[in-house]
Design a protein around this motif. Structure first.
Motif, PDB file in Angstrom:
ATOM      1  N   HIS A 361       0.837  -1.202   0.000  1.00 48.52           N
ATOM      2  CA  HIS A 361       0.000   0.000   0.000  1.00 48.52           C
ATOM      3  C   HIS A 361       0.867   1.245   0.000  1.00 48.52           C
ATOM      4  N   LEU A 362       0.476   2.224  -0.809  1.00 51.22           N
ATOM      5  CA  LEU A 362       1.192   3.495  -0.857  1.00 51.22           C
ATOM      6  C   LEU A 362       0.746   4.344   0.324  1.00 51.22           C
ATOM      7  N   THR A 363       1.703   4.795   1.131  1.00 48.69           N
ATOM      8  CA  THR A 363       1.396   5.615   2.293  1.00 48.69           C
ATOM      9  C   THR A 363       2.009   6.995   2.132  1.00 48.69           C
ATOM     10  N   GLY A 364       1.575   7.913   2.974  1.00 50.02           N
ATOM     11  CA  GLY A 364       2.122   9.252   2.944  1.00 50.02           C
ATOM     12  C   GLY A 364       3.468   9.320   3.626  1.00 50.02           C
ATOM     13  N   PRO A 365       4.227  10.397   3.390  1.00 47.08           N
ATOM     14  CA  PRO A 365       5.555  10.524   4.016  1.00 47.08           C
ATOM     15  C   PRO A 365       5.439  10.708   5.530  1.00 47.08           C
ATOM     16  N   ALA A 366       6.436  10.185   6.239  1.00 46.27           N
ATOM     17  CA  ALA A 366       6.493  10.390   7.680  1.00 46.27           C
ATOM     18  C   ALA A 366       6.779  11.866   7.966  1.00 46.27           C
ATOM     19  N   ALA A 367       6.508  12.272   9.200  1.00 43.94           N
ATOM     20  CA  ALA A 367       6.723  13.663   9.594  1.00 43.94           C
ATOM     21  C   ALA A 367       8.155  14.092   9.285  1.00 43.94           C
ATOM     22  N   LEU A 374       5.890   1.913   1.168  1.00 45.90           N
ATOM     23  CA  LEU A 374       5.197   0.768   0.584  1.00 45.90           C
ATOM     24  C   LEU A 374       4.965  -0.186   1.740  1.00 45.90           C
ATOM     25  N   ALA A 375       3.738  -0.229   2.251  1.00 45.15           N
ATOM     26  CA  ALA A 375       3.432  -0.900   3.514  1.00 45.15           C
ATOM     27  C   ALA A 375       2.423  -2.017   3.316  1.00 45.15           C
ATOM     28  N   ASP A 376       2.281  -2.835   4.362  1.00 45.26           N
ATOM     29  CA  ASP A 376       1.353  -3.964   4.272  1.00 45.26           C
ATOM     30  C   ASP A 376      -0.066  -3.582   4.629  1.00 45.26           C
ATOM     31  N   LYS A 377      -0.276  -2.341   5.106  1.00 46.24           N
ATOM     32  CA  LYS A 377      -1.622  -1.886   5.449  1.00 46.24           C
ATOM     33  C   LYS A 377      -1.887  -0.539   4.778  1.00 46.24           C
ATOM     34  N   PRO A 378      -3.140  -0.294   4.376  1.00 47.62           N
ATOM     35  CA  PRO A 378      -3.448   0.971   3.690  1.00 47.62           C
ATOM     36  C   PRO A 378      -3.381   2.151   4.647  1.00 47.62           C
ATOM     37  N   GLN A 379      -3.085   3.294   4.090  1.00 48.77           N
ATOM     38  CA  GLN A 379      -3.130   4.563   4.813  1.00 48.77           C
ATOM     39  C   GLN A 379      -3.775   5.571   3.881  1.00 48.77           C
ATOM     40  N   ASN A 380      -4.890   6.110   4.303  1.00 48.67           N
ATOM     41  CA  ASN A 380      -5.646   7.011   3.433  1.00 48.67           C
ATOM     42  C   ASN A 380      -5.541   8.445   3.934  1.00 48.67           C
ATOM     43  N   GLY A 381      -5.962   9.356   3.069  1.00 44.66           N
ATOM     44  CA  GLY A 381      -6.034  10.753   3.458  1.00 44.66           C
ATOM     45  C   GLY A 381      -4.808  11.580   3.134  1.00 44.66           C
ATOM     46  N   TRP A 382      -3.742  10.970   2.654  1.00 37.71           N
ATOM     47  CA  TRP A 382      -2.548  11.731   2.312  1.00 37.71           C
ATOM     48  C   TRP A 382      -2.591  12.165   0.846  1.00 37.71           C
ATOM     49  N   ALA A 426       7.415  11.714  -7.335  1.00 42.44           N
ATOM     50  CA  ALA A 426       6.902  11.168  -6.073  1.00 42.44           C
ATOM     51  C   ALA A 426       7.555   9.812  -5.846  1.00 42.44           C
ATOM     52  N   VAL A 427       7.968   9.551  -4.595  1.00 40.94           N
ATOM     53  CA  VAL A 427       8.749   8.354  -4.297  1.00 40.94           C
ATOM     54  C   VAL A 427       8.145   7.631  -3.103  1.00 40.94           C
ATOM     55  N   TRP A 428       8.065   6.305  -3.226  1.00 47.98           N
ATOM     56  CA  TRP A 428       7.627   5.450  -2.121  1.00 47.98           C
ATOM     57  C   TRP A 428       8.635   4.308  -1.974  1.00 47.98           C
ATOM     58  N   THR A 429       9.032   3.997  -0.745  1.00 47.90           N
ATOM     59  CA  THR A 429       9.986   2.920  -0.533  1.00 47.90           C
ATOM     60  C   THR A 429       9.463   1.954   0.532  1.00 47.90           C
ATOM     61  N   SER A 430       9.854   0.698   0.371  1.00 47.16           N
ATOM     62  CA  SER A 430       9.511  -0.318   1.357  1.00 47.16           C
ATOM     63  C   SER A 430      10.553  -0.336   2.470  1.00 47.16           C
TER      64      SER A 430
END
Length: 547
Positions: A361-367, A374-382, A426-430
């Protein structure tokens, strides 16, 4: 559609000297391998050049195709192999070494230059109706002029342009019983338009390689349309589909036809997915595909210059079995050379060769960070926005064909991930992988984005990122939307190109979306932005098939 200009290894002078040696002896100018081949061939086969009369095209006048024949010495009858040449001014000369090897195995061989190229007459039809009829005319000529040819055992074998012609001739002429389609295409349209994005660099390369050829008016029109990257017209689609073996499935699915394919994972001219679709849709009892490290025609190139080659050797065995009844039929129909280990994996079919999809799942950047996860659970709203109009180091390759040669030599292109602008991409990493990840099959990306303008293009790259920050490309795919409503969300379902790739433990998967690549047409408007997001109820995710 290989060209000597795209392949430095294809030495026209050396091949001409080889043919001269076949005709009259004298091997002092040849490499040791070609000198030995020519000397042995002169005692086993007869070599001769031919002119094959075919129907004139719209340019008018009589038309002849330039060709050459090889006939084993002896009474026969011998099985026959017809070889339409690649997309090059060298024409049939491209096959001089390979055709000699095949003839020495006990085949009548006739190689020819398709219309519009080299010394053949007519105009380039891009595997169109004239080329299909020419293939049948070549069979007629062979049977009428070579009494040792067996009319019941005829195969077509071609690399690149010659491979597409071979498939289309087989679909329209039941005399063809075996096909070797090396570095081929299934859908010419999807080879040049992927997810609404034009492969402008591919068309540029093909047109450059054909600068000395005589392109028909219709061919020039089609290339102009594809280079301009305009919205696809029904007329262009019809032109491309008429030249697509995928549209001949019903006529290729004959119980008496055996087809072997080869392709490269990082193919830049005819991306692999559209050929895999043709392969998987075929239900012929005998089919095979060989997938290799490299780019268009490069895995087969050493065979064309007379050296041992895995792809050509497997093709020889395929023809021996189906036209001569020699050897054993391999149980595996899919053979994959895995990046970068070069290990060969043999599987019974594509389904067995494909891994189980694992969802990231594509998640938003950490603070305080810039990259998402790239995570095993969804994160919405970002959401994350990128500006268009700037290229980044995330590109498909440095150059068509040449980057593939470096990959074959164990030197894949290095991508410095820290140099990728996070305002232009835009970049996402596991997280670092705890064990090796064996990517086998077609990754897919489901993504929501909002373009600020009606037209938008972005390119998805999947990387293997090492702990030092450098990466290698696993696969990619472009995507273009046109006539969207600015500011309104668009959901994209994107299949990336198939891959056979081992990601080492400790490395990360990295997904990079940027908006420009020199390989593709760019529909983005000036000063526009693309905002990627993961809305509630429709999370953005990447599915990676892992074995």
């Amino acid at each position: 559609m290989a060209s000597a200009g795209l392949y430095p290894e294809l030495d026209g002078t050396a091949l001409t000297q080889f043919v001269t040696a076949l005709e009259g002896g004298g091997t002092s100018t040849l490499s040791p391998a070609l000198a030995e081949e020519a000397a042995q061939a002169r005692g086993q086969v007869e070599f001769f050049t031919v002119r094959v009369p075919v129907d004139p095209d719209a340019s008018g006048g009589s038309t002849e195709l330039d060709g050459a024949g090889w006939q084993p010495k002896g009474a026969g009858p011998f099985p026959c192999v017809v070889m339409p040449a690649p997309w090059t001014d060298l024409g049939w000369l491209t096959y001089a070494a390979q055709a000699t090897q095949i003839a020495r195995r006990g085949y009548v061989v006739l190689a020819y230059t398709p219309r519009g190229f080299g010394k053949s007459g007519g105009e380039v039809d891009v595997a169109g109706p004239y080329d299909v009829r020419d293939g049948s005319a070549v069979i007629d000529f062979l049977l009428a002029n070579l009494p040792a040819a067996d009319p019941s055992r005829i195969g077509f074998l071609g690399d690149s342009y010659g491979s597409g012609i071979s498939l289309l001739v087989a679909a329209n002429d039941p005399r063809v019983k075996v096909v070797g389609a090396l570095s081929t295409w299934g859908s010419l349209f999807e080879a040049f338009y992927e997810n609404g994005t034009s492969h402008t660099a591919s068309v540029d390369a093909l047109r450059g390689a054909a600068r000395n050829a005589r392109l028909s008016e219709r061919t020039r029109w089609a290339f102009d349309q594809m280079q301009n990257g305009d919205a696809v017209t029904g007329e262009l689609l019809q032109w491309a589909e008429e030249r697509s073996p995928r549209n001949e499935i019903d006529r290729l699915d004959r119980p008496d036809l055996a087809i072997t394919f080869s392709h490269a994972w990082h193919e830049t001219l005819f991306p692999v997915n559209q050929t895999l679709e043709l392969f998987n849709r075929l239900s012929v009892p005998a089919k095979r595909i060989d997938l290799s490290i490299g780019d268009h025609s490069s895995p087969e190139m050493t065979g064309l210059i007379g050296l041992p080659n895995r792809i050509w050797n497997a093709t020889h065995r395929w023809f021996d079995y189906h036209l001569k009844g020699l050897g054993e039929l391999e149980e595996s129909t899919v053979v994959s050379e895995i990046m970068w280990s070069k290990a060969l994996e043999s599987r019974a079919d594509w389904e067995e060769a494909t891994g189980t999809p694992v969802r990231f799942h594509l998640t938003g950047p950490a603070a305080g960070g810039t990259d998402g996860g790239l995570a095993d659970k969804p994160q919405n709203g970002w959401s994350t926005a990128v500006s268009t109009g700037t290229d980044t180091p995330a590109t498909v390759a440095d150059a068509i064909i040449k980057t593939g040669y470096a990959e074959m030599a164990g030197k894949p292109k290095v991508y410095p991930t820290a140099a990728i602008s996070r305002t232009a991409a835009a970049v996402w990493t596991s997280e670092p992988l705890t064990e090796p990840a064996k990517v086998r099959g077609i990754p897919s990306l489901r993504l929501t984005f909002q373009p600020s303008a009606a037209n938008a293009t972005f390119i998805a790259h999947l990387f293997d990122a090492a702990p030092d920050g450098n990466a290698s490309i696993i696969t990619h795919a472009p995507f273009t939307t046109q006539d969207a409503t600015p500011g309104e969300p668009v959901v994209a379902e994107i299949q990336l190109q198939a891959a056979g790739y081992d990601v080492p433990a400790g490395h990360r998967l990295m997904l990079v979306l940027d908006t420009q690549d020199p390989f593709y047409g760019d529909a983005n408007e000036t000063d526009s932005k693309i905002t990627f997001s993961s809305p509630e109820g429709n999370p953005s995710h990447l599915d990676v098939p892992l074995a």
